[in-house]
Design an enzyme around this catalytic site. Structure first.
Site, PDB file in Angstrom:
ATOM      1  N   CYS A   1       0.988  -1.299   0.069  1.00 16.65           N
ATOM      2  CA  CYS A   1       0.039  -0.072   0.174  1.00 16.65           C
ATOM      3  C   CYS A   1       0.682   1.169  -0.023  1.00 16.65           C
ATOM      4  O   CYS A   1       0.431   2.336  -0.502  1.00 16.65           O
ATOM      5  CB  CYS A   1      -0.838   0.048   1.204  1.00 16.65           C
ATOM      6  SG  CYS A   1      -0.131  -0.075   2.857  1.00 16.65           S
TER       7      CYS A   1
ATOM      8  N   CYS B   1      28.821  32.907  11.559  1.00 13.95           N
ATOM      9  CA  CYS B   1      29.852  32.922  12.701  1.00 13.95           C
ATOM     10  C   CYS B   1      29.214  33.821  13.954  1.00 13.95           C
ATOM     11  O   CYS B   1      29.139  34.788  13.666  1.00 13.95           O
ATOM     12  CB  CYS B   1      31.300  33.037  12.215  1.00 13.95           C
ATOM     13  SG  CYS B   1      32.544  33.195  13.787  1.00 13.95           S
TER      14      CYS B   1
ATOM     15  N   CYS C   1      32.143  36.680  14.443  1.00 17.83           N
ATOM     16  CA  CYS C   1      32.554  37.648  13.520  1.00 17.83           C
ATOM     17  C   CYS C   1      31.684  38.253  12.547  1.00 17.83           C
ATOM     18  O   CYS C   1      31.692  39.124  11.757  1.00 17.83           O
ATOM     19  CB  CYS C   1      33.799  37.416  12.692  1.00 17.83           C
ATOM     20  SG  CYS C   1      33.728  36.103  11.452  1.00 17.83           S
TER      21      CYS C   1
ATOM     22  N   CYS D   1      35.365  28.784  10.718  1.00 17.71           N
ATOM     23  CA  CYS D   1      35.028  30.074  10.091  1.00 17.71           C
ATOM     24  C   CYS D   1      36.029  30.239   9.076  1.00 17.71           C
ATOM     25  O   CYS D   1      37.044  30.217   9.394  1.00 17.71           O
ATOM     26  CB  CYS D   1      34.891  31.108  11.050  1.00 17.71           C
ATOM     27  SG  CYS D   1      34.293  32.582  10.378  1.00 17.71           S
TER      28      CYS D   1
ATOM     29  N   CYS E   1      37.680  33.755  10.397  1.00 12.21           N
ATOM     30  CA  CYS E   1      38.472  33.644  11.776  1.00 12.21           C
ATOM     31  C   CYS E   1      39.473  32.529  11.463  1.00 12.21           C
ATOM     32  O   CYS E   1      40.651  32.502  12.276  1.00 12.21           O
ATOM     33  CB  CYS E   1      37.485  33.234  13.098  1.00 12.21           C
ATOM     34  SG  CYS E   1      36.266  34.539  13.303  1.00 12.21           S
TER      35      CYS E   1
ATOM     36  N   HIS F   1      -1.428   1.693   7.447  1.00 11.15           N
ATOM     37  CA  HIS F   1      -1.916   1.566   6.104  1.00 11.15           C
ATOM     38  C   HIS F   1      -1.867   3.024   5.302  1.00 11.15           C
ATOM     39  O   HIS F   1      -2.265   4.034   5.923  1.00 11.15           O
ATOM     40  CB  HIS F   1      -3.406   0.994   5.997  1.00 11.15           C
ATOM     41  CG  HIS F   1      -4.035   0.681   4.782  1.00 11.15           C
ATOM     42  ND1 HIS F   1      -3.546  -0.201   3.856  1.00 11.15           N
ATOM     43  CD2 HIS F   1      -5.054   1.276   3.879  1.00 11.15           C
ATOM     44  CE1 HIS F   1      -4.110  -0.280   2.530  1.00 11.15           C
ATOM     45  NE2 HIS F   1      -5.034   0.765   2.730  1.00 11.15           N
TER      46      HIS F   1
END
Length: 406
Positions: free
Chosen positions: A60, A206, A209, A270, A273, A354
């Site tokens: 089904c 981030c 920053c 990052c 960074c 079902h």
């Protein structure tokens, strides 16, 4: 996944970057000689006849999915008319596409009941988990079926990139997403991508920053989480029989949950960074398909079992507007959809149950339950059983002031 900075660099190296509509059109017109075999005796451009599907032993989940897919007349017509080219190589050697075309050909001849046995046999060659008589998840079946059809009907990439004149000054973000889409279509162009594919924009920011890293990911359907239940039971506007012991929410709330900003548990390095930092992530819709398939995540998983969440999700049958969930640069693009089918899971257990389908055509809504089918009222679509929602995009036009629920 496709990085925005890499895409921008690639776009800037091109003297005349392509706009999105032209790129899609150029990439989807690649010629290929082979086509689906065995010509059909009858063509069908409109809705398919109402036909029951034989249950092959707890299938089904497959029958309900197929009945919804049959509602995509613009997609199915190419199979009935044998217009789709077959790929030179695919995992199933084209057998899934041919079996699907054969099944649609039988339905187009207005047979009262047809058997999807050949399609199931071909599909289990690449997805052995569907062998046997066990109950399976309808959304998992849909993904495997669409992947199999896409591989069988994949078009070869153009011999060389098509350079088209630039129509207007395009923002860098749009240039990047056009390049992401062009790359996806180049490698995955098929009737499946033509109708079901869109792009998600994933933004990781981030917390130190505020530098944002953006990626673009293709999708054929969207899995929407249910919002966390409130501390107290919220009564649904539906019947008392349905609402007993259940919480309720709207489809828009599920979309809000899907696109909500989340704090990532693991630190991400990052790009600015140059070291791991706490970050947050959000998803937005960058492009949307002709056929939008929304999967409501009704099942939660533990180490030992799967449990069903009976949250009552109300959803519009007309005028679903996706623009609030689109990326900022895309919110002016029309994104309005109308419901044409649903896949429902009946039963309170996550381990059993079902599946049935509801489908709309010119005669109204109809329920398909394996070999049987009968007219139904639109009000019966709403409730805790709705599992996969199928929407068709309107071509242009503004959303109505108040989307219609039933």
């Amino acid at each position: 996944m496709l990085r925005e900075r890499d895409l921008i660099a690639r776009v800037r190296r091109t003297k005349k970057p392509e706009t999105l509509p032209a790129v899609v059109e150029a990439a989807t017109k690649a010629p290929f000689p082979g086509r689906l075999r065995r010509p059909s005796a009858q063509k069908a451009r409109g809705p398919l006849p109402h036909t029951g599907l034989k249950n092959l032993g707890n299938t089904c989940f497959m029958n309900a999915t197929l009945q919804c897919l049959f509602g995509c007349s613009e997609f199915c017509a190419g199979f009935v008319e044998r217009q789709y080219p077959l790929a030179a190589k695919s995992p199933s050697s084209g057998k899934i596409a041919m079996a699907f075309a054969e099944l649609l050909g039988d339905i187009a001849q207005d047979k009262p009941i047809v058997s999807p046995s050949n399609l199931r046999k071909s599909l289990t060659k690449i997805a052995p988990q569907f062998r046997g008589n066990g109950q399976h998840d309808s959304q998992e079946l849909l993904r495997c079926l669409l992947d199999g059809l896409a591989e069988d009907l994949k078009r070869p990439p153009p011999p060389s990139p098509v350079t088209l004149p630039r129509q207007e000054n395009t923002e860098i973000v749009e240039e990047a997403h056009c390049e992401a889409w062009r790359t996806y279509v180049r490698d995955n162009a098929s009737p499946v991508s033509d109708h079901f594919a869109g792009l998600l924009r994933s933004t990781v920011e981030c917390c130190k920053c505020s530098h944002r890293s953006i990626r673009y990911d293709p999708y054929l359907d969207l899995s929407l989480p249910l919002p966390p239940p409130p501390s107290s039971t919220v009564r649904s506007p539906l019947s008392a029989k349905l609402q007993k012991g259940s919480t309720s929410c709207t489809l828009e709330k599920c979309m809000e949950q899907f696109t909500a900003t989340e704090d990532l548990t693991e630190k991400i390095t990052c790009e600015k960074c140059k070291k791991p930092q706490k970050s947050k992530k959000s998803l937005t819709l960058q492009t949307w398909p002709r056929i939008l398939v929304l999967h409501v995540k009704r099942f939660s998983y533990t180490e030992t079992r799967r449990e069903k969440l009976d949250t009552l999700v109300t959803f519009p049958t007309e005028g679903l507007d996706l623009s609030p969930f689109a990326s900022e640069d895309r919110r002016s693009v029309p994104a309005v959809y109308d419901l044409f089918a649903t896949t429902d899971h009946l039963g309170a257990s996550g381990a059993a149950g079902h599946y049935v389908a509801h489908r709309k055509d010119q005669s109204g809504w109809r329920t398909f339950d394996d070999t049987t089918h009968a007219p139904t009222a639109a009000e019966r679509l709403q409730g805790g059983a709705a599992y996969v929602l199928w929407y068709r995009r309107r071509d242009g036009g503004a959303p109505p002031a108040k989307p219609k629920l039933v």
